[in-house]
Design a protein around this motif. Structure first.
Motif, PDB file in Angstrom:
ATOM      1  N   TYR A   1      10.495   6.332   5.581  1.00  0.00           N
ATOM      2  CA  TYR A   1       9.426   5.998   4.615  1.00  0.00           C
ATOM      3  C   TYR A   1       8.422   7.133   4.537  1.00  0.00           C
ATOM      4  O   TYR A   1       7.328   6.978   4.012  1.00  0.00           O
ATOM      5  CB  TYR A   1       8.778   4.650   4.978  1.00  0.00           C
TER       6      TYR A   1
ATOM      7  N   ASP B   1       7.646   0.710  -2.729  1.00  0.00           N
ATOM      8  CA  ASP B   1       6.946   0.575  -1.451  1.00  0.00           C
ATOM      9  C   ASP B   1       5.425   0.528  -1.673  1.00  0.00           C
ATOM     10  O   ASP B   1       4.890   1.346  -2.432  1.00  0.00           O
ATOM     11  CB  ASP B   1       7.302   1.816  -0.610  1.00  0.00           C
TER      12      ASP B   1
ATOM     13  N   LYS C   1      -1.382  -9.050  13.057  1.00  0.00           N
ATOM     14  CA  LYS C   1      -0.159  -9.866  13.209  1.00  0.00           C
ATOM     15  C   LYS C   1       0.189 -10.067  14.672  1.00  0.00           C
ATOM     16  O   LYS C   1       0.855 -11.020  15.048  1.00  0.00           O
ATOM     17  CB  LYS C   1       1.002  -9.200  12.474  1.00  0.00           C
TER      18      LYS C   1
ATOM     19  N   ARG D   1       8.593  -4.816  14.414  1.00  0.00           N
ATOM     20  CA  ARG D   1       9.528  -4.564  13.316  1.00  0.00           C
ATOM     21  C   ARG D   1      10.943  -4.276  13.826  1.00  0.00           C
ATOM     22  O   ARG D   1      11.927  -4.527  13.123  1.00  0.00           O
ATOM     23  CB  ARG D   1       9.037  -3.398  12.455  1.00  0.00           C
TER      24      ARG D   1
HETATM   25  O1  TEU Z   1       5.363  -1.437   4.495  1.00  0.00           O
HETATM   26  C1  TEU Z   1       4.020  -1.612   4.130  1.00  0.00           C
HETATM   27  C2  TEU Z   1       3.262  -2.257   5.210  1.00  0.00           C
HETATM   28  O2  TEU Z   1       2.079  -2.416   5.094  1.00  0.00           O
HETATM   29  C3  TEU Z   1       3.985  -2.719   6.410  1.00  0.00           C
HETATM   30  O3  TEU Z   1       4.219  -1.553   7.187  1.00  0.00           O
HETATM   31  C4  TEU Z   1       3.180  -3.728   7.171  1.00  0.00           C
HETATM   32  O4  TEU Z   1       1.843  -3.414   7.070  1.00  0.00           O
HETATM   33  C5  TEU Z   1       3.566  -3.694   8.596  1.00  0.00           C
HETATM   34  O5  TEU Z   1       4.916  -3.433   8.672  1.00  0.00           O
HETATM   35  C6  TEU Z   1       3.254  -5.057   9.192  1.00  0.00           C
HETATM   36  O6  TEU Z   1       2.309  -4.888  10.163  1.00  0.00           O
HETATM   37  C7  TEU Z   1       6.039  -0.439   3.763  1.00  0.00           C
HETATM   38  C8  TEU Z   1       7.426  -0.309   4.354  1.00  0.00           C
HETATM   39  O7  TEU Z   1       8.121  -1.539   4.150  1.00  0.00           O
HETATM   40  C9  TEU Z   1       7.262   0.010   5.816  1.00  0.00           C
HETATM   41  O8  TEU Z   1       8.529   0.023   6.472  1.00  0.00           O
HETATM   42  C10 TEU Z   1       6.601   1.370   5.923  1.00  0.00           C
HETATM   43  O9  TEU Z   1       6.330   1.629   7.288  1.00  0.00           O
HETATM   44  C11 TEU Z   1       5.271   1.391   5.152  1.00  0.00           C
HETATM   45  O10 TEU Z   1       5.336   0.794   3.868  1.00  0.00           O
HETATM   46  C12 TEU Z   1       4.844   2.828   4.902  1.00  0.00           C
HETATM   47  O11 TEU Z   1       5.735   3.405   3.964  1.00  0.00           O
END
Ligand code: TEU
Ligand code: CA
Length: 540
Positions: free
Chosen positions: A64, A200, A281, A401
């Motif tokens: 990402y 995203d 969380k 995650r």
């Molecule tokens: O996720 C956005 C995001 O805010 C999440 O990371 C969430 O805040 C966190 O996982 C829960 O605490 C997207 C993508 O799905 C994630 O995998 C990436 O890390 C993030 O954006 C940055 O690109």
């Protein structure tokens, strides 16, 4: 449902490529591995695959953090492999949805390498900079993975803004040159024949860091309408925006039926329920069941005809639902099937995350076995703040995650058939009991239950078109609702807990046809067994 809204009857499968299937023994899933498994996915009956990023990336945030949007990272394969996947998937009646990370790039992207050279560099304003004095960031905003959201660059005597890791500098969407480059890249992928895009953190591309506003900035819908006009509307695509800040109000703009923005959004109001109010969380709390029902009811009723819902419990950022809100011990199969029934009976496009269809569970590793930057940063941060290690690990086991990122469990051979090499992250030790091979030919398996649910959505229009009415709102154990279509209704009844209850609503389902139930024994239908789920078809 007119033809160019194929996604209103579709079921989407999310593949996390790194953990799906390794084909060259390096312990990392890859594109050729996905091609090998297209038959399995076609058999499940899904219509499209959402692929988490496979672009060039230093892998600071598992892809990402993109350093080249128009090339594939060697660890996943080549651009030729990607084009072959698109073609092979089409032969299996499956579209490929690419994951577009447009809020930020990697700090190794050529734009950023240029931008940080000088304030006058033509790429400098592709990113968000603020003058400052080293050691005094513009404000106290923090980044999602911990630490300040501002990083000092001595060469330009400025800070740059990053909502995520230090290696993920936010793009400046106010800059029309950035928008033009992004639209050209999107169109380039459209010409390669992709079937859609997952966007995203799309509500974060419009932000006002000086006011500490991270999403839903004033120009957001202007940008989305421009992007949609310049790209998506020129094809027959599905587009789904990840919007942690979505509300039923702005979701009507994001998923406006006139097609001016996106097809739908991933909203997260239901996802944040089992955490302490106003905390993170990691600060665990039990699930408020009545609140869960209230949220689903609101999203279903308010977006009916005025927008479109995505329907999901899982993705690569979330713990696995059967462990989170089901019962992954003595009622794993029943509760996995119940949670699937509850979701797939509603109006919207359902998403199945890899392994969810097998009832794959969370893991409880030691800290050194975790790979995710978010877990590793939180562990250090909370340790430094004096949290008990045991409490930190309990939070990671519940919400980390990596719960979703352990390798896909294909069979009971070593490493669950995921790799012949050393997996980049340990395989869940329960793979001998939980794997695809043991379920594909078992008519009572979770896999075949999902396959049936997917089939029902294609067979009965009421799944996609019917209205939604919550029933038994105040019942503390049962999640039941009615779907009303043109010619037929659905009655969905789910016992959310491990209690045995008198089955309600018998007067209405009496003359109905039982479409699906997660228990084989039909001897006494007046009782709802633990986690029992049923869908009845009622004539209008
Ligand atoms: O996720 C956005 C995001 O805010 C999440 O990371 C969430 O805040 C966190 O996982 C829960 O605490 C997207 C993508 O799905 C994630 O995998 C990436 O890390 C993030 O954006 C940055 O690109
Ligand atoms: Ca590999």
């Amino acid at each position: 449902i007119n033809k160019d809204q194929w996604w209103k009857k579709a079921v989407i499968y999310q593949v996390y490529p790194r953990s799906f299937q390794d084909s060259n023994g390096d312990g990392i899933g890859d594109i050729n591995g996905i091609i090998e498994r297209l038959g399995y996915l076609e058999d499940l009956g899904i219509d499209a695959i959402w692929l988490s990023p496979v672009y060039q990336s230093p892998q600071d945030d598992n892809g990402y953090d993109i350093s080249d949007y128009q090339d594939i990272d060697p660890m996943f394969g080549t651009l030729d492999d990607m084009e072959r996947l698109i073609k092979e998937a089409k032969n299996h009646h499956i579209r490929i949805i690419m994951d577009l990370v447009l809020n930020h790039t990697s700090d190794e992207h050529r734009w950023f390498l240029e931008a940080k050279k000088s304030k006058t560099n033509p790429y400098h304003d592709y990113y968000v900079w603020r003058d400052g004095v080293e050691g005094t960031p513009p404000n106290d905003m923090t980044a999602c993975f911990g630490g300040s959201a501002w990083e000092w660059v001595p060469e330009v005597q400025q800070y740059y803004f990053h909502q995520f890791s230090v290696k993920q500098p936010d793009l400046n969407w106010d800059n029309p040159k950035v928008r033009r480059e992004i639209y050209d890249m999107i169109y380039w992928w459209m010409e390669k024949g992709v079937g859609g895009f997952r966007l995203d953190v799309i509500d974060q591309i419009a932000k006002e860091p000086d006011k500490k506003i991270t999403n839903n900035g004033p120009r957001l819908h202007e940008y989305l309408r421009e992007m949609s006009r310049e790209t998506f509307q020129k094809g027959d695509l599905i587009t789904v925006g990840e919007a942690w800040g979505a509300t039923t109000e702005n979701a009507k703009q994001f998923s406006n039926p006139d097609g001016s923005e996106l097809s739908m959004v991933f909203q997260f109001e239901h996802i944040g329920l089992d955490q302490q109010e106003g905390k993170e969380k990691w600060d665990l709390a039990p699930l408020p069941f009545l609140k869960l029902k209230e949220i689903w009811n609101r999203w279903q009723t308010e977006l009916n005809r005025f927008g479109w819902n995505s329907l999901f419990w899982n993705n690569h950022d979330l713990p696995r639902i059967v462990s989170r809100w089901g019962n992954d011990k003595e009622y794993r199969a029943e509760s996995a099937k119940m949670l699937a029934t509850l979701l797939h009976g509603m109006q919207g496009t359902p998403y199945i995350y890899q392994g969810e269809e097998l009832g794959m569970t969370n893991v409880q590793y030691a800290i050194e076995d975790y790979r995710d930057i978010e877990i590793r940063n939180m562990y250090q941060e909370r340790l430094a703040k004096g949290y008990e290690e045991a409490d930190i690990m309990r939070s990671i086991h519940a919400k980390g995650r990596d719960n979703a990122r352990t390798p896909m469990q294909w069979d009971d051979t070593e490493n669950a058939g995921f790799t012949q090499g050393i997996p980049w992250i340990k395989v869940n030790p329960n793979y001998r009991e939980i794997n695809a091979e043991s379920q594909v030919n078992d008519p009572c398996s979770i896999y075949n239950y999902y396959k049936k649910l997917v089939g029902l959505r294609k067979e009965y229009d009421v799944f996609a078109e019917g209205s939604f009415q919550m029933l038994l709102q105040d019942d503390e154990d049962i999640f039941a609702y009615l779907r009303q279509g043109e010619t037929e209704n659905l009655l969905v009844i789910c016992n959310f807990y491990d209690k045995t209850l008198k089955c309600p609503l018998q007067e209405s389902w009496g003359e109905g046809t039982l479409l699906i139930c997660n228990y084989e024994d039909r001897s006494d239908m007046s009782v709802l067994r633990p986690y029992e789920a049923r869908i009845y078809l009622l004539q209008r």
